[in-house]
Design a protein around this motif. Structure first.
Motif, PDB file in Angstrom:
ATOM      1  N   ALA A  11     -60.775   8.678  10.132  1.00 52.30           N
ATOM      2  CA  ALA A  11     -60.588   7.253   9.831  1.00 52.30           C
ATOM      3  C   ALA A  11     -61.912   6.569   9.587  1.00 52.30           C
ATOM      4  CB  ALA A  11     -59.860   6.570  10.976  1.00 52.30           C
ATOM      5  N   SER A  12     -61.883   5.491   8.846  1.00 56.68           N
ATOM      6  CA  SER A  12     -63.090   4.715   8.595  1.00 56.68           C
ATOM      7  C   SER A  12     -62.744   3.265   8.299  1.00 56.68           C
ATOM      8  CB  SER A  12     -63.859   5.319   7.417  1.00 56.68           C
ATOM      9  OG  SER A  12     -65.060   4.593   7.206  1.00 56.68           O
ATOM     10  N   THR A  13     -63.600   2.375   8.783  1.00 59.85           N
ATOM     11  CA  THR A  13     -63.484   0.934   8.509  1.00 59.85           C
ATOM     12  C   THR A  13     -64.748   0.488   7.795  1.00 59.85           C
ATOM     13  OG1 THR A  13     -62.049   0.243  10.338  1.00 59.85           O
ATOM     14  CG2 THR A  13     -63.710  -1.317   9.666  1.00 59.85           C
ATOM     15  N   ASP A  14     -64.600  -0.338   6.765  1.00 64.59           N
ATOM     16  CA  ASP A  14     -65.798  -0.864   6.114  1.00 64.59           C
ATOM     17  C   ASP A  14     -65.467  -2.121   5.322  1.00 64.59           C
ATOM     18  OD1 ASP A  14     -68.517  -0.966   5.431  1.00 64.59           O
ATOM     19  OD2 ASP A  14     -68.579   1.185   5.089  1.00 64.59           O
ATOM     20  N   PHE A  53     -53.184   6.661   4.699  1.00 65.35           N
ATOM     21  CA  PHE A  53     -52.802   5.254   4.549  1.00 65.35           C
ATOM     22  C   PHE A  53     -54.014   4.353   4.697  1.00 65.35           C
ATOM     23  CE2 PHE A  53     -51.760   6.270   9.028  1.00 65.35           C
ATOM     24  CZ  PHE A  53     -52.488   5.306   9.706  1.00 65.35           C
ATOM     25  N   LEU A  55     -55.211   0.024   5.290  1.00 65.11           N
ATOM     26  CA  LEU A  55     -54.861  -1.347   5.688  1.00 65.11           C
ATOM     27  C   LEU A  55     -56.002  -2.270   5.290  1.00 65.11           C
ATOM     28  CD1 LEU A  55     -54.282   0.601   8.584  1.00 65.11           C
ATOM     29  CD2 LEU A  55     -52.730  -1.326   8.801  1.00 65.11           C
ATOM     30  N   ASP A  56     -55.660  -3.465   4.845  1.00 62.95           N
ATOM     31  CA  ASP A  56     -56.719  -4.389   4.451  1.00 62.95           C
ATOM     32  C   ASP A  56     -56.672  -5.677   5.264  1.00 62.95           C
ATOM     33  OD1 ASP A  56     -55.188  -6.588   2.919  1.00 62.95           O
ATOM     34  OD2 ASP A  56     -54.448  -4.736   2.041  1.00 62.95           O
ATOM     35  N   TYR A  57     -57.786  -6.357   5.259  1.00 62.24           N
ATOM     36  CA  TYR A  57     -57.953  -7.661   5.921  1.00 62.24           C
ATOM     37  C   TYR A  57     -58.746  -8.537   4.972  1.00 62.24           C
ATOM     38  CZ  TYR A  57     -59.851 -11.053   9.343  1.00 62.24           C
ATOM     39  OH  TYR A  57     -60.215 -12.190  10.018  1.00 62.24           O
ATOM     40  N   VAL A 106     -62.092  -6.418   4.461  1.00 63.95           N
ATOM     41  CA  VAL A 106     -62.328  -5.257   5.312  1.00 63.95           C
ATOM     42  C   VAL A 106     -61.194  -4.272   5.082  1.00 63.95           C
ATOM     43  CG1 VAL A 106     -62.696  -4.465   7.684  1.00 63.95           C
ATOM     44  CG2 VAL A 106     -63.399  -6.780   7.018  1.00 63.95           C
ATOM     45  N   THR A 108     -59.488  -0.374   6.182  1.00 59.18           N
ATOM     46  CA  THR A 108     -59.475   0.759   7.100  1.00 59.18           C
ATOM     47  C   THR A 108     -58.600   1.833   6.492  1.00 59.18           C
ATOM     48  OG1 THR A 108     -59.695  -0.713   8.978  1.00 59.18           O
ATOM     49  CG2 THR A 108     -58.995   1.535   9.450  1.00 59.18           C
ATOM     50  N   VAL A 110     -57.075   5.883   6.888  1.00 60.45           N
ATOM     51  CA  VAL A 110     -56.825   7.035   7.749  1.00 60.45           C
ATOM     52  C   VAL A 110     -56.421   8.187   6.840  1.00 60.45           C
ATOM     53  CG1 VAL A 110     -55.377   7.983   9.591  1.00 60.45           C
ATOM     54  CG2 VAL A 110     -56.188   5.619   9.732  1.00 60.45           C
TER      55      VAL A 110
ATOM     56  N   THR B  13     -53.881  -3.773  11.581  1.00 56.00           N
ATOM     57  CA  THR B  13     -55.194  -4.419  11.413  1.00 56.00           C
ATOM     58  C   THR B  13     -55.037  -5.887  11.740  1.00 56.00           C
ATOM     59  OG1 THR B  13     -56.194  -2.996   9.721  1.00 56.00           O
ATOM     60  CG2 THR B  13     -56.765  -5.297   9.617  1.00 56.00           C
ATOM     61  N   LEU B  55     -60.814   1.121  15.583  1.00 55.34           N
ATOM     62  CA  LEU B  55     -62.076   0.900  14.866  1.00 55.34           C
ATOM     63  C   LEU B  55     -62.317  -0.605  14.779  1.00 55.34           C
ATOM     64  CD1 LEU B  55     -60.253   3.112  12.839  1.00 55.34           C
ATOM     65  CD2 LEU B  55     -62.636   3.622  12.324  1.00 55.34           C
ATOM     66  N   LEU B  87     -63.156   4.892  17.871  1.00 54.95           N
ATOM     67  CA  LEU B  87     -63.540   5.936  16.929  1.00 54.95           C
ATOM     68  C   LEU B  87     -64.758   5.565  16.103  1.00 54.95           C
ATOM     69  CD1 LEU B  87     -62.141   8.637  16.299  1.00 54.95           C
ATOM     70  CD2 LEU B  87     -61.307   7.586  14.212  1.00 54.95           C
ATOM     71  N   GLU B  90     -68.091  -0.868  12.216  1.00 54.14           N
ATOM     72  CA  GLU B  90     -69.036  -1.257  11.187  1.00 54.14           C
ATOM     73  C   GLU B  90     -69.502  -2.663  11.500  1.00 54.14           C
ATOM     74  OE1 GLU B  90     -69.954   0.822   8.893  1.00 54.14           O
ATOM     75  OE2 GLU B  90     -71.179  -0.579   7.737  1.00 54.14           O
TER      76      GLU B  90
END
Lengths: 289, 289
Positions: A11-14, A53, A55-57, A106, A108, A110, B13, B55, B87, B90
């Motif tokens: 997973a990653s968030t940016d 999948f 998800l956005d913010y 933002v 995320t 997975v 999120t 995250l 996990l 950012e």
């Protein structure tokens, strides 16, 4: 999702950084949705993971429904292209936190990778070849410097067959098709570096074993006009440019020396811009020769 | 994670809204990390899911390292308490996007639930009992209204055995232990509603089948002093208050009528504030009797 033996979740968030400011100043929000999805896809792709999948913010001082709709539509398109579910999202109105008309985005993601398919750079050795994959523009990095350099410039002025705005806002590319092409040809990269904040200088060392660095050969790939323009206008130091921008390479792939030409061929056949741009050397960091 | 038969991934999120403004104005950032984690835990808990990993994303105009460290430390503590992996995360510095000194915090959680353990409200029928679980304060909702009402007020003035600031910033509670206590006692709720934006008015209907609503009985649970203070100072209309604030109930659980007293007993034995606050009725929405 195909049946997997030992799936590992990644997973990653940016965020997309201050590219939002350029987009907001021009009222062109659609690309930002693609930016955040493709940025996230690449962030987990470097471990060999495929998106599952997203998800956005999206947050603003006062939500502008057209802006939010454009961002989400762009994100939906990019997700569809990647076979990734747009699982959900959230919008937030935060007066006083955000400046008027500005927004943050933002994402995320997975994804899944087979345990024995994880790409972790451990097998990289001295002499391995480095292949550079073409970027579509600055992607989502270097916008603080780019905005400084272009302060007062007319972003709608003709430039490189389009406008400066077009070249700046061109959405972040997904390298999922490129990596798929390599995997299909049984050319699994030993390491992948997504060129984000820190550019060609800071990102590659993170995926190399201790004691190894990269030598990238200037002139071995075409630096797109936008980067030349930014470097020229801002009298940006050469190393500073390599640190701030991707300079035309959005991802680097490390492969066995004997596989380099074949990998470039496969990538080009898949429609990617690809060049052998350097090699793995003893040492650390990245030097430009 | 225990071995599961048919695990279903659930993700969410969200942000903490303008609670960040109260925290930033007082330089008290630690609670925000707990806020976002517990908010996210509750968001997937209502489907019966347990947190797997989390995250975070923290952005400011100029990053204040102490603020970021405090947020992340709070998030780490809340994750540890919930057995959830922190996990990654950012941080982003976005001058011009954020107002000076302000911040936004976004969290994404991924959890798991057994397919046959999904809580979806489908089995809710007229006459089911509604149990309210005590909140620790406004959690992460109603801060736009609360800040308006308290404009110019001294937040450090003594209030309810502490200060207004303490009562406002008290971190969002996680209801994972409460739901665990019910599950352990074989009292699986038929539906769970996390009381977030939209308060007691807008959240419960989302988890009820068509044709059913809630009747909540005023006086059946204690409304904490902070909410009384906000309603009094702001001359806030009764329904507006129920829509803006949780009014002392951070989660509602719907149970079979015959299980209500036992559920309250189990929850109280687990240290939760819990009351039978109403019942499911024919109709729609929530009415307060």
């Amino acid at each position: 999702v195909r049946a997997m033996r030992q799936p590992v979740l990644v997973a990653s968030t940016d965020g997309v950084g201050t590219k939002t400011r350029v987009a907001a100043s021009l009222g062109r929000f659609g690309g930002l949705g693609r930016d955040i999805v493709n940025h996230c896809i690449n962030d987990i792709l470097v471990q060999g993971a495929r998106p599952l999948f997203f998800l956005d913010y999206v947050a603003m001082s006062r939500l502008e429904p057209e802006a939010v709709a454009a961002v989400v539509a762009g994100a939906a398109t990019a997700c569809r292209e990647a076979g990734c579910a747009l699982l959900g999202g959230e919008t937030a109105e935060m007066p006083g936190v955000y400046s008027a008309g500005e927004l943050d985005i933002v994402g995320t993601i997975v994804g899944l990778v087979e345990r024995d398919g994880v790409i972790d750079g451990r097998a990289v050795t001295e002499g391995c070849a480095v292949i550079g994959l073409a970027s579509s523009g600055p992607h989502t990095n270097g916008f603080s410097l780019a905005r400084k350099v272009l302060e007062g410039a007319d972003l709608l002025a003709p430039f490189d067959g389009a406008t400066l705005a077009d070249r700046l806002l061109e959405p972040h590319r997904s390298y999922l098709p490129a990596v798929d092409a390599l995997l299909t040809a049984s050319l699994r990269p030993l390491a992948l570096a997504h060129i984000t904040g820190g550019g060609l200088v800071d990102n590659p060392p993170r995926v190399l074993p201790e004691g190894l660095g990269l030598r990238l050969r200037e002139g071995s790939w075409p630096v797109p006009p936008l980067f030349r323009e930014l470097v020229g206008r801002g009298s940006i130091d050469r190393l500073e440019a390599y640190r701030a921008f991707n300079m035309g390479l959005g991802m680097l792939a490390v492969v066995e020396p004997g596989s380099a030409d074949r990998a470039v061929e496969v990538l080009r056949a898949a429609g990617e811009g690809a060049w052998v741009v350097g090699e793995v050397v003893a040492g650390s960091g990245v030097d430009f020769a």
